[in-house]
Design a protein around this motif. Structure first.
Motif, short mmCIF file in Angstrom:
data_model
loop_
_atom_site.label_atom_id
_atom_site.label_comp_id
_atom_site.label_asym_id
_atom_site.label_seq_id
_atom_site.Cartn_x
_atom_site.Cartn_y
_atom_site.Cartn_z
N ASP A 1 0.69 -0.93 0.16
CA ASP A 1 -0.26 0.32 -0.02
C ASP A 1 0.87 1.41 -0.35
O ASP A 1 1.65 1.56 1.03
N PRO A 2 1.29 1.91 -0.58
CA PRO A 2 2.00 3.17 -0.98
C PRO A 2 1.96 4.44 -0.13
O PRO A 2 1.98 5.18 0.67
N ALA A 3 0.41 4.18 -0.11
CA ALA A 3 -0.09 5.40 0.85
C ALA A 3 0.48 4.98 2.48
O ALA A 3 0.51 6.45 3.28
N SER A 4 0.71 4.41 3.02
CA SER A 4 0.93 3.95 4.28
C SER A 4 2.56 3.14 5.02
O SER A 4 2.84 2.52 5.55
N LEU B 1 2.08 9.98 -3.97
CA LEU B 1 0.90 9.08 -3.54
C LEU B 1 1.14 8.26 -2.22
O LEU B 1 1.05 6.90 -1.37
N ALA B 2 2.27 8.49 -1.86
CA ALA B 2 3.73 7.67 -0.94
C ALA B 2 4.33 8.81 -0.19
O ALA B 2 5.45 8.33 -0.49
#
Length: 306
Positions: free
Chosen positions: A91-94, A122-123
């Motif tokens: 999960d790029p966001a987390s 995004l990340a």
């Protein structure tokens, strides 16, 4: 008995015999010879202290001990199989991770700004470290895991290194505004009549453009060598020296100088940029995601430099 004394591979044999009810069919399922399965069953009987199966004609009937054991064994084998087969989620966001990128100055200037902007959006937990390494060391660092990805010109690599061409560029010529020897266009004779600055990390030798000229039996006069295109662009803005360099970086480096950019006056091969990674990272979801992002930002270079 303690689990660490048990050869867990033997549990696959237990499950196969239980499912097939026959040594021959179990050996076919496991892609083993019948003697090998019989030997494995003997070892498992010795380790567990139970006959496990009793032969009745051509069938192998499980003992009560095996009937009680097979459920937990199958559950454990299925869990292990799912764990091995399922691709770990990314999960790029987390995500929290640092990537080491091998980038030379040209690619650092062109790829890193849009890449950093994309990752910020995004990340935000992803960190990047851009490092410059000798091209001879790229393969070794990718193999050692000290480098996650490298972006460079086409290089000879071993079979363990994956690569993908992600952009094409071309040579252009940079000259100051109102250069006394150049008009609206630049032909080969005019180009060769000027003095030139060459950018190279080597103390001696030709640049790519010189090899292209040499194929045509032509030579140019180089009066200055320097290490970086940005410095050379500044030199070109203050002198009558011409600078030949990749177009995408030329448009970035010369924004503040107001230099003019001309097509290189000779047909040459395209300047390819290749992305490199090690085979062990092929199915790493984080590495694969970053490769996709780099592909996206590099393909947008023409729009980025307008």
């Amino acid at each position: 008995m303690h689990i660490y004394r048990l050869d867990l591979n033997l549990l696959l044999v237990l499950d196969a015999i239980y499912s097939e009810g026959n040594i021959t069919r179990a050996s076919q399922k496991l892609h083993l010879t019948q003697p090998a399965v019989s030997h494995a069953l003997g070892r498992l009987r010795e380790q567990l202290g139970d006959p496990l199966f009793v032969r009745q004609g051509t069938l192998m009937q499980p003992t009560p001990y095996t009937r009680n054991l097979i459920g937990p064994v199958r559950e454990a084998l299925q869990l292990l199989e799912r764990s091995v087969a399922d691709e770990p989620a990314f999960d790029p966001a987390s995500a929290r991770r640092t990537f080491n990128l091998g980038l030379r100055d040209v690619f650092e200037a062109t790829a890193l700004p849009p890449l950093a902007a994309r990752l910020q959006a995004l990340a935000p937990g992803i960190e990047l470290a851009s490092v410059r390494i000798d091209r001879r060391d790229v393969e070794g660092e990718l193999a050692a895991g000290t480098l996650d990805l490298a972006l460079d010109v086409p290089l000879a690599m071993g079979e363990s290194i994956r690569q993908q061409r992600i952009s094409r560029d071309r040579l252009v010529v940079v000259a100051r505004q109102d250069h006394p020897g150049i008009g609206e266009t630049l032909d080969l004779d005019t180009y060769l009549a000027q003095a030139h600055v060459l950018v190279s990390s080597r103390r001696k030798g030709w640049g790519l453009e010189d090899f292209e000229l040499n194929r045509e039996g032509r030579r140019r006069r180089i009066v200055l060598r320097c290490q970086h295109y940005f410095a050379a662009s500044r030199v070109a803005s203050r002198t009558d020296l011409l600078l030949t360099m990749p177009e995408q970086y030329a448009r970035i480096a010369n924004m503040q100088f107001g230099n003019r950019i001309y097509p290189f006056p000779l047909q040459t091969q395209a300047l390819d940029a290749h992305l490199y990674w090690h085979a062990t990272a092929d199915h790493d979801p984080a590495n694969r995601w970053l490769r996709g992002v780099m592909q996206d930002v590099v393909s947008a270079w023409p729009e980025e430099t307008q």
